[in-house]
Design a protein around this motif. Structure first.
Motif, PDB file in Angstrom:
ATOM      1  N   ILE A 128      12.154  77.098  56.096  1.00  0.00           N
ATOM      2  CA  ILE A 128      12.379  76.486  54.779  1.00  0.00           C
ATOM      3  C   ILE A 128      11.570  75.194  54.696  1.00  0.00           C
ATOM      4  CG2 ILE A 128      14.121  75.745  53.129  1.00  0.00           C
ATOM      5  CD1 ILE A 128      16.221  77.121  54.903  1.00  0.00           C
ATOM      6  N   ASP A 129      10.584  75.178  53.822  1.00  0.00           N
ATOM      7  CA  ASP A 129       9.647  74.058  53.752  1.00  0.00           C
ATOM      8  C   ASP A 129       9.910  73.219  52.498  1.00  0.00           C
ATOM      9  OD1 ASP A 129       7.583  72.373  54.342  1.00  0.00           O
ATOM     10  OD2 ASP A 129       5.972  73.834  54.068  1.00  0.00           O
ATOM     11  N   GLU A 130      10.474  72.038  52.689  1.00  0.00           N
ATOM     12  CA  GLU A 130      10.692  71.058  51.616  1.00  0.00           C
ATOM     13  C   GLU A 130      11.402  71.664  50.384  1.00  0.00           C
ATOM     14  OE1 GLU A 130      10.102  67.921  51.934  1.00  0.00           O
ATOM     15  OE2 GLU A 130       8.318  67.533  53.100  1.00  0.00           O
ATOM     16  N   PRO A 131      12.641  72.109  50.522  1.00  0.00           N
ATOM     17  CA  PRO A 131      13.318  72.731  49.373  1.00  0.00           C
ATOM     18  C   PRO A 131      13.860  71.717  48.367  1.00  0.00           C
ATOM     19  CG  PRO A 131      14.812  72.639  51.224  1.00  0.00           C
ATOM     20  CD  PRO A 131      13.489  72.103  51.720  1.00  0.00           C
ATOM     21  N   THR A 132      13.962  70.441  48.743  1.00  0.00           N
ATOM     22  CA  THR A 132      14.670  69.471  47.898  1.00  0.00           C
ATOM     23  C   THR A 132      13.824  68.893  46.779  1.00  0.00           C
ATOM     24  OG1 THR A 132      14.088  67.640  49.378  1.00  0.00           O
ATOM     25  CG2 THR A 132      16.165  68.789  49.799  1.00  0.00           C
ATOM     26  N   LEU A 158      14.489  73.873  58.816  1.00  0.00           N
ATOM     27  CA  LEU A 158      14.481  73.207  57.521  1.00  0.00           C
ATOM     28  C   LEU A 158      13.607  71.956  57.598  1.00  0.00           C
ATOM     29  CD1 LEU A 158      15.581  72.460  54.663  1.00  0.00           C
ATOM     30  CD2 LEU A 158      17.543  71.421  55.848  1.00  0.00           C
ATOM     31  N   ALA A 159      12.433  71.997  56.989  1.00  0.00           N
ATOM     32  CA  ALA A 159      11.569  70.818  56.921  1.00  0.00           C
ATOM     33  C   ALA A 159      11.993  69.980  55.726  1.00  0.00           C
ATOM     34  CB  ALA A 159      10.106  71.235  56.786  1.00  0.00           C
ATOM     35  N   SER A 160      12.455  68.775  55.988  1.00  0.00           N
ATOM     36  CA  SER A 160      12.894  67.891  54.912  1.00  0.00           C
ATOM     37  C   SER A 160      12.817  66.448  55.386  1.00  0.00           C
ATOM     38  CB  SER A 160      14.330  68.225  54.491  1.00  0.00           C
ATOM     39  OG  SER A 160      14.796  67.321  53.503  1.00  0.00           O
ATOM     40  N   HIS A 161      12.647  65.527  54.415  1.00  0.00           N
ATOM     41  CA  HIS A 161      12.633  64.096  54.715  1.00  0.00           C
ATOM     42  C   HIS A 161      13.858  63.399  54.146  1.00  0.00           C
ATOM     43  CE1 HIS A 161       8.577  64.565  56.171  1.00  0.00           C
ATOM     44  NE2 HIS A 161       8.168  65.009  55.001  1.00  0.00           N
ATOM     45  N   ASP A 162      14.784  64.164  53.588  1.00  0.00           N
ATOM     46  CA  ASP A 162      15.986  63.589  52.986  1.00  0.00           C
ATOM     47  C   ASP A 162      17.056  63.461  54.078  1.00  0.00           C
ATOM     48  OD1 ASP A 162      18.520  63.274  51.708  1.00  0.00           O
ATOM     49  OD2 ASP A 162      17.646  64.003  49.832  1.00  0.00           O
ATOM     50  N   THR A 222      11.144  44.179  39.835  1.00  0.00           N
ATOM     51  CA  THR A 222      11.934  44.808  38.782  1.00  0.00           C
ATOM     52  C   THR A 222      11.470  46.258  38.658  1.00  0.00           C
ATOM     53  OG1 THR A 222      12.087  42.693  37.638  1.00  0.00           O
ATOM     54  CG2 THR A 222      12.654  44.658  36.376  1.00  0.00           C
ATOM     55  N   MET A 223      12.418  47.196  38.704  1.00  0.00           N
ATOM     56  CA  MET A 223      12.048  48.612  38.750  1.00  0.00           C
ATOM     57  C   MET A 223      12.970  49.438  37.867  1.00  0.00           C
ATOM     58  SD  MET A 223      11.449  49.261  42.854  1.00  0.00           S
ATOM     59  CE  MET A 223      10.469  50.736  42.572  1.00  0.00           C
ATOM     60  N   ILE A 224      12.430  50.541  37.363  1.00  0.00           N
ATOM     61  CA  ILE A 224      13.239  51.629  36.819  1.00  0.00           C
ATOM     62  C   ILE A 224      12.673  52.890  37.437  1.00  0.00           C
ATOM     63  CG2 ILE A 224      11.825  51.750  34.699  1.00  0.00           C
ATOM     64  CD1 ILE A 224      14.419  52.732  33.272  1.00  0.00           C
ATOM     65  N   PHE A 225      13.536  53.696  38.030  1.00  0.00           N
ATOM     66  CA  PHE A 225      13.011  54.823  38.811  1.00  0.00           C
ATOM     67  C   PHE A 225      13.946  56.021  38.759  1.00  0.00           C
ATOM     68  CE2 PHE A 225      15.674  52.421  41.734  1.00  0.00           C
ATOM     69  CZ  PHE A 225      16.314  53.393  42.490  1.00  0.00           C
ATOM     70  N   VAL A 226      13.349  57.165  39.107  1.00  0.00           N
ATOM     71  CA  VAL A 226      14.095  58.409  39.319  1.00  0.00           C
ATOM     72  C   VAL A 226      13.885  58.801  40.775  1.00  0.00           C
ATOM     73  CG1 VAL A 226      14.330  60.847  38.719  1.00  0.00           C
ATOM     74  CG2 VAL A 226      13.770  59.166  36.940  1.00  0.00           C
ATOM     75  N   GLU A 227      14.948  59.000  41.515  1.00  0.00           N
ATOM     76  CA  GLU A 227      14.833  59.412  42.908  1.00  0.00           C
ATOM     77  C   GLU A 227      16.138  60.066  43.339  1.00  0.00           C
ATOM     78  OE1 GLU A 227      13.859  60.751  46.082  1.00  0.00           O
ATOM     79  OE2 GLU A 227      12.241  59.636  45.106  1.00  0.00           O
ATOM     80  N   HIS A 228      16.043  61.248  43.967  1.00  0.00           N
ATOM     81  CA  HIS A 228      17.230  62.017  44.350  1.00  0.00           C
ATOM     82  C   HIS A 228      17.593  61.861  45.823  1.00  0.00           C
ATOM     83  CE1 HIS A 228      17.113  63.753  40.395  1.00  0.00           C
ATOM     84  NE2 HIS A 228      15.915  64.255  40.591  1.00  0.00           N
ATOM     85  N   ASP A 229      16.851  61.024  46.552  1.00  0.00           N
ATOM     86  CA  ASP A 229      17.196  60.729  47.948  1.00  0.00           C
ATOM     87  C   ASP A 229      18.379  59.759  47.938  1.00  0.00           C
ATOM     88  OD1 ASP A 229      17.337  59.312  50.448  1.00  0.00           O
ATOM     89  OD2 ASP A 229      15.352  60.077  50.946  1.00  0.00           O
ATOM     90  N   ARG A 230      19.543  60.256  48.348  1.00  0.00           N
ATOM     91  CA  ARG A 230      20.771  59.465  48.241  1.00  0.00           C
ATOM     92  C   ARG A 230      20.690  58.186  49.082  1.00  0.00           C
ATOM     93  NH1 ARG A 230      25.620  60.985  46.379  1.00  0.00           N
ATOM     94  NH2 ARG A 230      25.041  63.188  46.445  1.00  0.00           N
ATOM     95  N   ALA A 231      20.130  58.275  50.285  1.00  0.00           N
ATOM     96  CA  ALA A 231      20.042  57.095  51.147  1.00  0.00           C
ATOM     97  C   ALA A 231      19.184  56.015  50.501  1.00  0.00           C
ATOM     98  CB  ALA A 231      19.467  57.483  52.509  1.00  0.00           C
ATOM     99  N   PHE A 232      18.064  56.411  49.896  1.00  0.00           N
ATOM    100  CA  PHE A 232      17.182  55.457  49.210  1.00  0.00           C
ATOM    101  C   PHE A 232      17.902  54.845  48.013  1.00  0.00           C
ATOM    102  CE2 PHE A 232      13.895  54.381  46.090  1.00  0.00           C
ATOM    103  CZ  PHE A 232      12.986  53.675  46.861  1.00  0.00           C
ATOM    104  N   ARG A 233      18.531  55.692  47.215  1.00  0.00           N
ATOM    105  CA  ARG A 233      19.252  55.225  46.024  1.00  0.00           C
ATOM    106  C   ARG A 233      20.326  54.211  46.403  1.00  0.00           C
ATOM    107  NH1 ARG A 233      20.102  58.696  41.567  1.00  0.00           N
ATOM    108  NH2 ARG A 233      21.938  57.393  41.224  1.00  0.00           N
TER     109      ARG A 233
END
Length: 491
Positions: A141-145, A168-172, A467-478
């Motif tokens: 499984i290569d980068e499914p997220t 499972l290859a992932s960086h999340d 100052t930022m506005i962003f979209v990101e689904h990595d919970r740890a980063f968020r």
């Protein structure tokens, strides 16, 4: 239970500047749930392709299982989803497929829709469900997220936790912690397998690196001391040997014996020194250096940079989400939250002044300078020099940032289209870091980017407070970065 083994595995692309793998060994149990990690460009996708038999290599790979690969290449997306899934898992019963879809919280009516009408998240889920129904196969499984929002990542992670027999290859980090029991890591000098999830592996890796750093300092001091002792002993031995031939009565046998003893001691020190040097050379081969990044945000003269008042993006005459109202104030880092298709990217593009139909009022501060990181990297091509020239950025600063993000100098000679997906994303982030801006607008900046670089970017933002506005689904980063979240609800 069976094993997948690699012996003396070596591989490099015919036209490559560098070797991807060299004489690496590994052993994997086919019942394991393996998280697969490594820095961008280290060869994770290449490794999976070697298991699939797509490339010629030196060494041996022993496997008694058949490998399947995600993402599965769908040839005609206009066909019904059920027909495509029948091709993916030809021996599965419909009830089995419906069971898997229920685990993934996918409505069964998607089976009777053309595949192309499914969202990216739905496509990911139905293909994973079908691939896991191939009994006895081992799934790569290569980068499914990258097409999954935060809620979907949680669902898929829980689903994978039910399964076994996959890489499972992932960086999340949170995603990996939720579903794997082993970590397969591509390091600087080898491939390693450890029991546990990502957090366990990372803690062990840090402890090992700290031990090796301390051992390295200790050995360096010992080697320096032994070098000086060997030099002193050698000098003394030579002086004693010379004294045998002086004037007057001399016990030459005693002096010769003393000289030989000193020479033996000198040789013994040299042997110990060489052993210490060899031990030292084995240390820190997998050390990951993560240098601090810098950014130069501009201070805006007013407290409020952007205001949204009852804004609703519109596509094909339909309102995408419920009306949204909020302000972006100086020093805030706002995360836009919501399911895929709720209009997050559209709101970012409206700030940039893109021509998107909408209702409501958007007020962007006068003279506001923006820096944008888009989701899409498909437009990146040509040389880095051309990219630098086109975007009018400081070449020295840009390349220095890329070097700090683990780019080797040889990467600068390649065409951007030959970079890994993570390296392409780093090009976009490095460009943004070169730009002085009042507001940084980042749309899923971490897609494909390795874990170390994610932590590096987190540290940067915490230190310089852009100052930022962003979209990101990595919970740890968020959780680390966002000062406020804005929830978008699908209409």
């Amino acid at each position: 239970m069976s094993m997948i083994r690699g012996e003396n595995l070596s591989f490099s692309y015919p036209s490559s500047y560098d070797t991807i793998f060299e004489n690496v060994d590994f052993q994997i149990d086919t019942d394991w749930k393996l998280g697969f990690i490594g820095r961008n460009g280290r060869g994770k996708t290449t490794f999976l392709n070697l298991l699939l038999g797509k490339y010629e290599y030196r060494g041996k790979i022993h496997a008694s299982v058949q490998f399947d690969y995600f993402p599965y290449a769908v040839s005609d997306k206009n066909r019904l989803t059920t027909d495509i899934l029948s091709e993916v898992c030809p021996f599965a019963e419909e009830w089995e497929l419906l069971r898997e879809l229920s685990y993934l919280e996918v409505r069964e009516d998607v089976l009777w829709r053309p595949f192309v009408t499914l969202s990216n998240g739905e496509q990911t889920k139905v293909l994973l469900a079908a691939l896991f129904l191939n009994s006895g196969h081992f799934l790569l499984i290569d980068e499914p997220t990258n097409h999954l929002d935060m809620k979907a990542r949680g669902i898929v992670s829980d689903y994978l936790k039910r399964k076994k027999g996959f890489i499972l290859a992932s960086h999340d980090r949170c995603f990996l912690d939720g579903c794997v029991d082993h970590i397969l890591s591509i390091n600087r000098s080898n491939i390693e397998v450890q029991s546990g999830n990502f957090s366990t592996w990372f803690a062990n890796f840090q402890r090992q690196q700290e031990f090796e750093r301390n051992q390295n300092v200790k050995l360096k001091k010992n080697i320096d001391a032994m070098q000086k002792a060997a030099q002193r002993t050698s000098v003394w031995s030579e002086r004693i040997e010379v004294s045998k031939y002086g004037n007057g009565p001399i016990d030459r046998g005693y002096i010769g014996h003393k000289s030989a003893k000193m020479m033996k001691r000198s040789k013994s020190i040299e042997v110990r020194q060489q052993r210490a040097i060899e031990e030292k050379s084995r240390l820190l081969k997998n050390s990951e250096t993560v240098e601090a990044l810098k950014i130069n945000p501009l201070f805006y003269f007013a407290d409020t940079l952007v205001t949204f008042s009852d804004v609703v993006p519109i596509f094909d005459g339909k309102e995408v989400c419920q009306p949204i109202s909020f302000e972006v104030k100086q020093g805030e880092r706002i995360a836009l939250d919501g399911n895929n298709g709720s209009g997050k990217t559209s709101l970012l593009k409206l700030i940039l002044g893109r021509q998107i139909e909408y209702q409501g009022v958007i007020s962007v501060g006068s003279g506001l300078k923006l820096s944008y990181v888009p989701q899409d990297t498909s437009t990146l091509n040509g040389s880095l020099s051309l990219f630098i020239e086109t975007n009018k950025i400081d070449e020295s600063l840009f390349k220095a940032i890329l070097r700090k993000m683990d780019f080797s100098r040889v990467q600068f000679e390649k065409k951007i289209e030959d970079f890994s997906e993570g390296q392409k994303k780093k090009v976009l982030i490095a460009k943004s870091l070169c730009e002085q801006a009042h507001l940084y607008v980042w749309d899923e900046p971490l897609n494909y980017i390795d874990i170390y670089s994610r932590m590096q970017i987190e540290k940067l933002i915490k230190e310089f407070y852009p100052t930022m506005i962003f979209v990101e689904h990595d919970r740890a980063f968020r959780n680390t970065i966002a000062t406020k979240s804005i929830q978008l609800t699908v209409k």
